[in-house]
Design a protein around this motif. Sequence first.
Motif, short mmCIF file in Angstrom:
data_model
loop_
_atom_site.label_atom_id
_atom_site.label_comp_id
_atom_site.label_asym_id
_atom_site.label_seq_id
_atom_site.Cartn_x
_atom_site.Cartn_y
_atom_site.Cartn_z
N PRO A 1 1.20 -1.08 -0.21
CA PRO A 1 0.02 0.15 -0.24
C PRO A 1 0.66 0.72 0.25
O PRO A 1 2.11 1.09 0.69
CB PRO A 1 -1.06 -0.09 1.41
CG PRO A 1 -0.02 -1.17 2.23
CD PRO A 1 0.17 -2.02 1.69
N PRO A 2 0.07 2.44 -0.55
CA PRO A 2 1.41 3.52 -0.55
C PRO A 2 1.45 3.91 0.32
O PRO A 2 0.69 3.97 1.81
CB PRO A 2 0.16 4.30 -1.28
CG PRO A 2 -1.06 3.74 -1.77
CD PRO A 2 -0.37 2.61 -1.48
N LYS A 3 2.38 5.15 0.97
CA LYS A 3 2.66 5.14 2.15
C LYS A 3 1.64 6.69 2.74
O LYS A 3 0.94 7.69 1.62
CB LYS A 3 3.80 6.03 2.44
CG LYS A 3 5.36 4.84 2.25
CD LYS A 3 6.84 5.84 2.73
CE LYS A 3 8.05 4.49 2.28
NZ LYS A 3 8.95 5.96 2.19
N PRO A 4 1.07 6.75 3.78
CA PRO A 4 0.18 7.42 3.83
C PRO A 4 0.57 9.14 3.92
O PRO A 4 2.17 9.18 4.12
CB PRO A 4 -0.12 7.21 5.32
CG PRO A 4 1.04 6.62 5.69
CD PRO A 4 1.95 5.52 4.65
N ARG A 5 -0.46 10.24 3.34
CA ARG A 5 0.44 11.54 2.64
C ARG A 5 0.58 12.40 4.68
O ARG A 5 -0.79 11.75 5.18
CB ARG A 5 -0.17 11.85 2.04
CG ARG A 5 -0.22 13.45 1.59
CD ARG A 5 -1.40 14.08 0.61
NE ARG A 5 -0.95 15.54 0.28
CZ ARG A 5 -1.30 16.60 1.64
NH1 ARG A 5 -1.82 15.88 2.68
NH2 ARG A 5 -0.49 17.34 1.14
N ARG A 6 1.94 12.68 4.54
CA ARG A 6 1.58 13.51 5.55
C ARG A 6 1.27 15.18 4.78
O ARG A 6 2.21 15.15 4.03
CB ARG A 6 3.27 13.61 5.95
CG ARG A 6 3.13 13.28 7.63
CD ARG A 6 4.77 13.07 7.96
NE ARG A 6 5.47 14.72 7.61
CZ ARG A 6 6.65 15.05 7.52
NH1 ARG A 6 6.89 13.62 7.04
NH2 ARG A 6 7.53 15.89 6.63
#
Length: 142
Positions: free
Chosen positions: A105-110
């Motif tokens: 899964p893509p890294k969560p957006r900060r």
Amino acid sequence: MSGPHVIRGSVSLPETELMWRFSRSSGPGGQHVNTSDSQVELRFDLAATEALPEVWKRRALERLAGRLVDGVVSVRASEHRSQWRNRETALVRLASLLAEATAPPPKPRRPTRVPRGINERRLREKKQRAETKRGRSGRDWG
């Protein structure tokens, strides 16, 4: 086929777990279509496979849930006149489908903050514009 079809890294699709089915295609080919089984359906039992790591398998089963029938994913190809080329196309499609479904899964957006300097400049320009417009409403105009 042209060797093992790699999904990602060292993981590839084993030829023994692929189930092929051929039928007459409605695609291009003229009268040739009526005599040869050029359409290809490739089936892969995702639920029972040992080729994928357990984490990838769970991820793929979850993401492809709408496409699976009893844990089996199937891909069709009938674009080409040749059964061989349709086999290649179906295998590439299946490999890319599984690569996409097993991707992490893509890294969560900060969320980023607007730098203070940019915000201050925006407010300063806004004030200047307001002053310009306020200056136009004097008695000299009209």
